[in-house]
Design a protein around this motif. Structure first.
Motif, mmCIF file in Angstrom:
data_model
loop_
_atom_site.group_PDB
_atom_site.id
_atom_site.type_symbol
_atom_site.label_atom_id
_atom_site.label_comp_id
_atom_site.label_asym_id
_atom_site.label_seq_id
_atom_site.Cartn_x
_atom_site.Cartn_y
_atom_site.Cartn_z
ATOM 1 N N THR A 101 41.648 40.262 33.930
ATOM 2 C CA THR A 101 41.456 39.208 32.935
ATOM 3 C C THR A 101 40.515 38.165 33.526
ATOM 4 O O THR A 101 40.648 37.804 34.697
ATOM 5 C CB THR A 101 42.794 38.541 32.570
ATOM 6 N N VAL A 102 39.573 37.706 32.720
ATOM 7 C CA VAL A 102 38.561 36.767 33.210
ATOM 8 C C VAL A 102 38.645 35.455 32.436
ATOM 9 O O VAL A 102 38.867 35.450 31.220
ATOM 10 C CB VAL A 102 37.144 37.373 33.079
ATOM 11 N N LYS A 103 38.475 34.352 33.158
ATOM 12 C CA LYS A 103 38.388 33.027 32.549
ATOM 13 C C LYS A 103 37.150 32.312 33.081
ATOM 14 O O LYS A 103 36.702 32.578 34.197
ATOM 15 C CB LYS A 103 39.640 32.197 32.859
ATOM 16 N N LEU A 104 36.642 31.402 32.261
ATOM 17 C CA LEU A 104 35.507 30.593 32.691
ATOM 18 C C LEU A 104 36.023 29.344 33.392
ATOM 19 O O LEU A 104 36.807 28.584 32.833
ATOM 20 C CB LEU A 104 34.643 30.196 31.489
ATOM 21 N N ASN A 105 35.585 29.146 34.626
ATOM 22 C CA ASN A 105 35.894 27.922 35.362
ATOM 23 C C ASN A 105 34.779 26.921 35.061
ATOM 24 O O ASN A 105 33.686 26.998 35.625
ATOM 25 C CB ASN A 105 35.973 28.212 36.866
ATOM 26 N N GLU A 106 35.069 25.989 34.117
ATOM 27 C CA GLU A 106 34.022 25.066 33.670
ATOM 28 C C GLU A 106 33.569 24.121 34.779
ATOM 29 O O GLU A 106 32.397 23.715 34.824
ATOM 30 C CB GLU A 106 34.522 24.235 32.478
ATOM 31 N N LYS A 107 34.477 23.781 35.684
ATOM 32 C CA LYS A 107 34.120 22.832 36.742
ATOM 33 C C LYS A 107 33.092 23.418 37.704
ATOM 34 O O LYS A 107 32.225 22.711 38.214
ATOM 35 C CB LYS A 107 35.377 22.412 37.503
ATOM 36 N N ARG A 108 33.200 24.723 37.942
ATOM 37 C CA ARG A 108 32.254 25.369 38.859
ATOM 38 C C ARG A 108 31.207 26.190 38.119
ATOM 39 O O ARG A 108 30.298 26.740 38.743
ATOM 40 C CB ARG A 108 33.016 26.269 39.832
ATOM 41 N N ASP A 109 31.375 26.321 36.791
ATOM 42 C CA ASP A 109 30.446 27.092 35.963
ATOM 43 C C ASP A 109 30.333 28.538 36.446
ATOM 44 O O ASP A 109 29.244 29.095 36.565
ATOM 45 C CB ASP A 109 29.063 26.433 35.934
ATOM 46 N N VAL A 110 31.485 29.135 36.712
ATOM 47 C CA VAL A 110 31.510 30.542 37.120
ATOM 48 C C VAL A 110 32.661 31.236 36.393
ATOM 49 O O VAL A 110 33.636 30.601 35.974
ATOM 50 C CB VAL A 110 31.702 30.708 38.650
ATOM 51 N N TYR A 111 32.533 32.547 36.244
ATOM 52 C CA TYR A 111 33.626 33.353 35.704
ATOM 53 C C TYR A 111 34.519 33.798 36.852
ATOM 54 O O TYR A 111 34.027 34.254 37.895
ATOM 55 C CB TYR A 111 33.083 34.578 34.964
ATOM 56 N N GLU A 112 35.830 33.659 36.630
ATOM 57 C CA GLU A 112 36.784 34.036 37.669
ATOM 58 C C GLU A 112 37.789 35.028 37.099
ATOM 59 O O GLU A 112 38.274 34.874 35.975
ATOM 60 C CB GLU A 112 37.518 32.803 38.201
ATOM 61 N N ALA A 113 38.092 36.040 37.897
ATOM 62 C CA ALA A 113 38.977 37.117 37.449
ATOM 63 C C ALA A 113 40.373 36.955 38.031
ATOM 64 O O ALA A 113 40.561 36.405 39.126
ATOM 65 C CB ALA A 113 38.404 38.468 37.863
ATOM 66 N N TYR A 114 41.326 37.463 37.252
ATOM 67 C CA TYR A 114 42.713 37.551 37.702
ATOM 68 C C TYR A 114 43.132 39.010 37.580
ATOM 69 O O TYR A 114 42.972 39.628 36.526
ATOM 70 C CB TYR A 114 43.607 36.663 36.841
ATOM 71 N N LEU A 116 46.108 41.619 37.491
ATOM 72 C CA LEU A 116 47.517 41.530 37.110
ATOM 73 C C LEU A 116 48.463 41.950 38.231
ATOM 74 O O LEU A 116 49.351 41.190 38.633
ATOM 75 C CB LEU A 116 47.771 42.390 35.868
ATOM 76 N N ASN A 117 48.308 43.156 38.728
ATOM 77 C CA ASN A 117 49.252 43.675 39.719
ATOM 78 C C ASN A 117 48.916 43.219 41.133
ATOM 79 O O ASN A 117 49.811 42.977 41.944
ATOM 80 C CB ASN A 117 49.298 45.205 39.664
ATOM 81 N N LEU A 118 47.623 43.104 41.418
ATOM 82 C CA LEU A 118 47.228 42.654 42.751
ATOM 83 C C LEU A 118 47.588 41.184 42.954
ATOM 84 O O LEU A 118 47.832 40.739 44.082
ATOM 85 C CB LEU A 118 45.727 42.874 42.954
ATOM 86 N N GLY A 119 47.629 40.430 41.845
ATOM 87 C CA GLY A 119 48.056 39.040 41.923
ATOM 88 C C GLY A 119 47.003 38.096 42.463
ATOM 89 O O GLY A 119 47.315 36.956 42.810
ATOM 90 N N THR A 120 45.757 38.524 42.528
ATOM 91 C CA THR A 120 44.693 37.668 43.050
ATOM 92 C C THR A 120 44.050 36.874 41.921
ATOM 93 O O THR A 120 43.886 37.365 40.806
ATOM 94 C CB THR A 120 43.614 38.506 43.751
ATOM 95 N N THR A 121 43.676 35.643 42.221
ATOM 96 C CA THR A 121 43.018 34.784 41.241
ATOM 97 C C THR A 121 41.745 34.216 41.854
ATOM 98 O O THR A 121 41.539 34.273 43.072
ATOM 99 C CB THR A 121 43.934 33.618 40.825
ATOM 100 N N GLY A 122 40.909 33.669 40.985
ATOM 101 C CA GLY A 122 39.716 32.989 41.474
ATOM 102 C C GLY A 122 38.638 33.906 42.010
ATOM 103 O O GLY A 122 37.760 33.470 42.760
ATOM 104 N N ILE A 123 38.669 35.195 41.633
ATOM 105 C CA ILE A 123 37.642 36.132 42.101
ATOM 106 C C ILE A 123 36.404 35.974 41.223
ATOM 107 O O ILE A 123 36.460 36.166 40.011
ATOM 108 C CB ILE A 123 38.145 37.588 42.024
ATOM 109 N N GLU A 124 35.300 35.614 41.820
ATOM 110 C CA GLU A 124 34.084 35.421 41.036
ATOM 111 C C GLU A 124 33.587 36.752 40.471
ATOM 112 O O GLU A 124 33.631 37.783 41.141
ATOM 113 C CB GLU A 124 32.990 34.776 41.892
ATOM 114 N N VAL A 125 33.127 36.687 39.207
ATOM 115 C CA VAL A 125 32.669 37.883 38.506
ATOM 116 C C VAL A 125 31.239 37.666 38.038
ATOM 117 O O VAL A 125 30.898 36.594 37.520
ATOM 118 C CB VAL A 125 33.573 38.190 37.288
ATOM 119 N N ASP A 126 30.426 38.674 38.198
ATOM 120 C CA ASP A 126 29.042 38.620 37.741
ATOM 121 C C ASP A 126 29.014 38.401 36.225
ATOM 122 O O ASP A 126 29.655 39.144 35.479
ATOM 123 C CB ASP A 126 28.348 39.945 38.082
#
Length: 682
Positions: A101-114, A116-126
């Motif tokens: 799942t991807v969300k836009l981080n408006e403060k950094r102007d980057v897309y970040e992925a989450y 589900l099972n790995l539990g990692t957040t804040g992974i930058e996505v092209d």
């Protein structure tokens, strides 16, 4: 013997492997690898389709071993998330299977992925990946991801990197291949293929149940198709929308927002309806919009496929599905309430329900047991999902008018609903468009029943506005008109046939809630001194008083009905039952008088009779305010005779002739007249 006959004798498995080579999988393999892997079926069958799409036993065994190895090495189990992170760190990269799942981080102007099972957040996505797969932003998608690990001292962002992402779905769909293969199957065989592909074993179901299961697939092939299915638990209502297609999303628990479902004004992004083909709500009783106006926006969208947010008018194609549980026997519910009662109070609105194109009777689908799931071959579900999605681009809605016209009781919204349901069924059964008149008729009858089921509930909720429920179709050649009913409406009514005990009588009257109810009075008489008690009305003093006024009138006037009556030599106990649970009524004074008279005289009321109207303390008859509504409620309760004030004779023009013709009607001018006619012989 020609080749088609030979193939038919070899069975459905051989037909599938012959005409859908590489597109089928044994469904028992799915169940085998599903255990312990908390992923949708379409994810597993994507892998099985790559390695086990054959009928060669040895190749299947080798392929199954490969799939198990891939799942063991690459599927992220939540309890082993830290171990997988360590493997990625030590190796530098690793392919994993997870929901992204991807969300836009408006403060950094980057897309970040989450993940589900790995539990990692804040992974930058092209951003190119996000633009290519927009569903990453709306609910997320299961994918095969190549993860890398790159850490530098002082780094504030996640060291995990998504190098490559491949959604678990087919790259392309050859519709010509499918249409050519479809021609090799009979209609019954193709229906079984569709059910098998969804995981069901068609041999275990009656034909009618098969059609209900097929109807669950219509939202996948029809744009903006609105359907609900209510029934007992464990009938597989939500399975299709969660497991079978990567283009469907199931909202569990019912909690959502306008921004999530429709449009986010802050980010100017369209919600779920813009990126998914099917949006399904599980457990409709829990549907709740966190913001006001959510239901109204949903109504607008379900009616037109568009909605307004801010200054924008936005169009979308997602179908809406509502599934939930009915917690009591439908035979009882249809007598006392409407079959949409499980919806939350905020949605009990005739305008909202009128947007439903079909209502699947979930109570006719048996509870799922192990033998209901197939072990035989079926289409790989992602192949099935792509076929269903391709059919959304086509329209079979004109099929009806080639052979039939619809009856006069169908309004414009009914007509649209029936056409869409017929179109959906034909797309599923005859994607090659080779259907005859009888095929259209079968689909039309099912569509009329499914829409009439909606209309029957609207009649109970909205009254006479929705009286026209006698759906029919007319054969264009023979001009013969056929009517279509709904089975559950033919069950026994609340007012039983045959003779009743003296003192039992029914009335239709307005409740304190403003709705019309059906009330039964039962009178018990024992030797005594004229004492009177009443039960069944709780603490409602106004309703109790209306019964007591009837008792007072009875003591003073029953001798006018029978000179030998001695009311003061007995005690009276009256029980009032609100059969439709509409709330207490203050319009039961005349009912009280007639019930007490029947009990004292030992003469039963006419069978299946309903009393309309009431009287004042002085015996002046009060007319019925909503005659048409009262008659409809009485009819639904099982009445065949009606006793009503003479002053209401002038209101017959407001009552549909078809409804009026269903009753044997008697008029009364005063309470004594009402009593004599009520107790008259059948």
């Amino acid at each position: 013997m020609n080749s088609d006959v030979v193939l038919s004798e070899l069975g459905l498995d051989q037909l599938l492997n012959t005409h859908f080579t590489g597109r089928v999988v044994r469904k028992d393999l799915t169940k085998l690898v599903k255990e312990g892997a908390n992923v949708p079926v379409y994810v597993l069958e994507y892998l099985l389709g790559n390695y086990c799409a054959t009928d060669d036993t040895d190749l299947i065994e080798d392929g199954l071993a490969t799939v198990k190895r891939v799942l063991a090495e690459n599927f992220v189990r939540p309890d082993e998330a830290e171990k997988m992170k360590s493997v990625i760190r030590e190796r530098g990269d690793l392919r994993v299977i997870d929901k992204v799942t991807v969300k836009l981080n408006e403060k950094r102007d980057v897309y970040e992925a989450y993940l589900l099972n790995l539990g990692t957040t804040g992974i930058e996505v092209d951003p190119r990946i996000v633009r290519r797969f927009e569903k990453l932003l709306a609910g997320g998608i299961w994918s095969i991801i190549t993860m890398q690990y790159l850490y530098e001292p002082g780094q504030r962002t996640s060291p995990f990197i998504i190098d490559r992402l491949k959604p678990i779905q087919m790259a392309s769909m050859d519709m010509d291949e499918l249409l050519k293969a479809r021609r090799q199957f009979s209609d019954a065989e193709w229906l079984d293929v569709l059910l098998r592909s969804c995981g069901y074993e068609p041999k275990q179901f009656e034909d009618r149940v098969k059609w209900h299961l097929l109807c669950r697939l219509i939202p996948f092939v029809e744009n903006n198709f609105n359907v609900c299915e209510l029934g007992p638990r464990s009938t597989g209502k939500s399975h299709i929308y969660k497991e079978v297609s990567p283009y469907s999303i199931l909202i569990s628990g019912g909690q959502t927002t306008v921004a999530n479902l429709f449009y986010n004004l802050a980010t100017r992004q369209v919600g779920l309806v813009g990126v998914w083909d099917v949006v399904a709500f599980d457990e409709v009783a829990g549907i709740n919009f966190k913001d006001r106006g959510g239901v109204q926006i949903m109504k607008d969208y379900m009616a037109s496929g568009s909605f307004a947010r801010g200054r924008d008018q936005i169009n979308a194609n997602a179908s809406m599905v509502f599934v939930g549980n009915i917690n009591q026997p439908v035979e009882d519910l249809v007598k006392t309430n409407h079959l949409l009662a499980p919806f939350p109070e905020a949605m009990i609105d005739s305008a909202f329900f009128d947007r439903f194109h079909a209502y699947i009777p979930g109570w006719e689908v048996p509870k799922m047991r192990p033998e209901f799931f197939t072990n035989q071959y079926g289409l790989i579900v992602d192949y099935l999902a792509e076929f269903l999605r391709e059919m959304r681009k086509r329209n079979f809605g004109d099929a009806i008018q080639r052979h039939f016209t619809l009856g006069k009781d169908l309004n414009q919204r009914d007509t649209v609903a029936v056409r869409r349901t017929v179109s959906g069924l034909l797309k599923l059964l005859y994607p090659h468009e080779e259907y005859d008149k009888e095929a259209v008729r079968r689909c039309l009858v099912y569509a009329l029943e499914s829409r009439r089921r909606v209309k029957e509930q609207l009649k109970k909720i909205g009254g006479m506005e929705f009286f026209d429920v006698h759906f029919s179709y007319i054969d264009s050649e023979s001009r013969k008109e056929e009517y279509v009913s709904v089975p559950e409406q033919s069950s026994g009514g609340l007012i039983p046939g045959g003779p009743q005990q003296p003192g039992i009588l029914h009335a239709a009257a307005g409740a304190s809630s403003g709705r019309l109810g059906i009330y039964r009075i039962e009178t018990q008489i024992t030797p005594g001194t004229g004492k009177f008690t009443v039960t069944g009305l709780g603490l409602n003093s106004a309703s109790k008083e209306s019964i007591r006024i009837g008792f007072g009138y009875f003591k003073a006037n029953v001798t006018a009905v029978s000179a030998v009556a001695k009311p003061l030599e007995f005690d009276y106990h009256v029980q009032v039952t609100d059969l439709l649970s509409k709330g207490p009524s203050t319009g039961l004074t005349l009912l009280s008088f007639l019930g007490l008279s029947s009990g004292l005289l030992g003469v039963p009321a006419q069978s299946q009779l309903v009393l309309l109207g009431t009287m004042t303390i002085g015996g002046i008859v009060t007319p019925v305010d909503n005659l048409a509504g009262a008659l409809q409620v009485s009819r639904d309760a099982g009445a065949t005779k009606v006793l009503l004030p003479k002053v209401n004779a002038g209101d017959f023009g407001t009552v549909p002739g078809e409804l009026l013709a269903r009753f044997q009607t008697s008029f009364y001018g005063d309470p004594k007249d009402a009593c004599i006619k009520c107790l008259g012989k059948d």
